[in-house]
Design an enzyme around this catalytic site. Structure first.
Site, PDB file in Angstrom:
ATOM      1  N   ASP A  23     -22.565 -35.355 -31.864  1.00  0.00           N
ATOM      2  CA  ASP A  23     -23.396 -35.260 -30.646  1.00  0.00           C
ATOM      3  C   ASP A  23     -23.593 -33.754 -30.368  1.00  0.00           C
ATOM      4  OD1 ASP A  23     -23.466 -38.202 -30.627  1.00  0.00           O
ATOM      5  OD2 ASP A  23     -21.606 -37.865 -29.594  1.00  0.00           O
ATOM      6  N   LYS A 223     -13.292 -16.245 -30.204  1.00  0.00           N
ATOM      7  CA  LYS A 223     -12.971 -16.828 -31.472  1.00  0.00           C
ATOM      8  C   LYS A 223     -11.935 -16.055 -32.211  1.00  0.00           C
ATOM      9  CE  LYS A 223     -17.335 -16.756 -32.829  1.00  0.00           C
ATOM     10  NZ  LYS A 223     -18.452 -17.072 -33.655  1.00  0.00           N
ATOM     11  N   ASP A 248     -20.111 -18.651 -40.479  1.00  0.00           N
ATOM     12  CA  ASP A 248     -20.048 -18.314 -41.842  1.00  0.00           C
ATOM     13  C   ASP A 248     -18.634 -17.303 -42.148  1.00  0.00           C
ATOM     14  OD1 ASP A 248     -20.712 -16.018 -39.875  1.00  0.00           O
ATOM     15  OD2 ASP A 248     -21.239 -14.658 -41.493  1.00  0.00           O
TER      16      ASP A 248
END
Length: 297
Positions: A23, A223, A248
């Protein structure tokens, strides 16, 4: 040793089943959606299709130099589907973390090493700040006495700063070294910063000066840490089992998803090659595809 065997999405049925499994999609930007100011082929169509299908899209980037408003202008210029609330940079994560996870008082402030992105997002959260562009001027030894401990500085927030200088290092060092209760926060620790043609030193390269000097380890809010994901999950009330991280880079994007118990999709239009993915022993995606733009086929 990672026991995941990445599945390549090839057929239309595989791609549709993949999309229907989630979702919410978290997308890195550089190398996934665009290269510099060029949208990768087919990506615009995929993003609009996901939006039409009712999927939640959140753009997640470690670049803290720009505010959400500045990022939104880029999305609009490139004709990409985005609202202000769809953009979640490490600057947003840092400001959200300070507001919701740090007990900061009304008369306290954050010393910022970084650009306008961090400052604007702190303001959005109602948090006072100092430093940033106000300290861009070089310093002389005669001015060293101007730098003094300040108990009102609750934390040092370190982000990407193209105007990094000794004045900023000295202030940040002083606040951290003189007060053990002053928090040491970093938007990310990416060692390199990608540009159109070359890679330059990133936030991680710069912050090591303070780490070495203060002998303190920063709390990283971008991150691949779970701190950033905790902010995202809380802010958007996401179901982790129905959320996929798309990126990536193995060591940031894919690790970010894995560290937070999310499924992951690696695209091969950025840093990581299929050979590097196969050779990685610790980090592997659940899925991979040549390009995000191929997801619509």
């Amino acid at each position: 040793m990672c026991d995941i065997i990445p599945k390549k999405l090839e057929t239309s049925e595989e791609k549709l089943n993949f999309i229907n499994s989630f979702d919410n999609f978290l997308f890195d930007c550089d190398g996934v959606i665009w290269h510099a100011s060029t949208v990768l082929e087919g990506v615009r169509e995929v993003l609009y299709t996901l939006k039409k299908m009712g999927k939640r899209i959140i753009y997640v980037t470690n670049n803290s130099s720009k505010s959400r408003a500045t990022y939104l202008k880029k999305f609009q210029k490139l004709d990409l589907p985005a609202t202000l609330d769809d953009i979640f940079s490490s600057a947003v994560a840092a400001a959200y973390y300070v507001k919701h996870f740090v007990n900061i008082k009304e008369d306290e402030k954050i010393y910022v090493v970084g650009g306008e992105g961090i400052c604007r997002e702190l303001e959005e959260q109602g948090v006072h700040w100092c430093g940033s562009d106000d300290d861009n001027k070089p310093i002389s030894e005669e001015e060293f006495t101007e730098i003094q401990p300040d108990p009102k500085v609750r934390a040092v927030m370190f982000g990407f700063d193209v105007n990094i200088n000794y004045r900023k290092f000295a202030r940040a060092f002083t606040y951290l070294n003189s007060n053990p209760d002053c928090l040491f926060l970093a938007t990310n620790t990416d060692m390199t910063y990608p540009t159109k043609h070359l890679e330059f030193p990133g936030t991680g390269s710069m912050i090591h000066t303070l780490i070495a000097g203060t002998k303190r380890t920063p709390t990283v809010l971008g991150k691949p840490t779970t701190n950033m994901m905790d902010c995202i999950i809380q802010k958007f009330n996401l179901d982790r089992s129905r959320t996929c991280m798309v990126g990536d880079r193995l060591i940031t994007d894919i690790a970010f998803g894995k560290n937070s118990n999310l499924s992951t999709l690696l695209v091969l239009t950025g840093v990581t090659t299929v050979e590097a993915m196969n050779e990685s022993k610790d980090i592997k995606p659940n899925y991979y595809i040549s390009s995000l733009g191929d997801l619509h086929a």
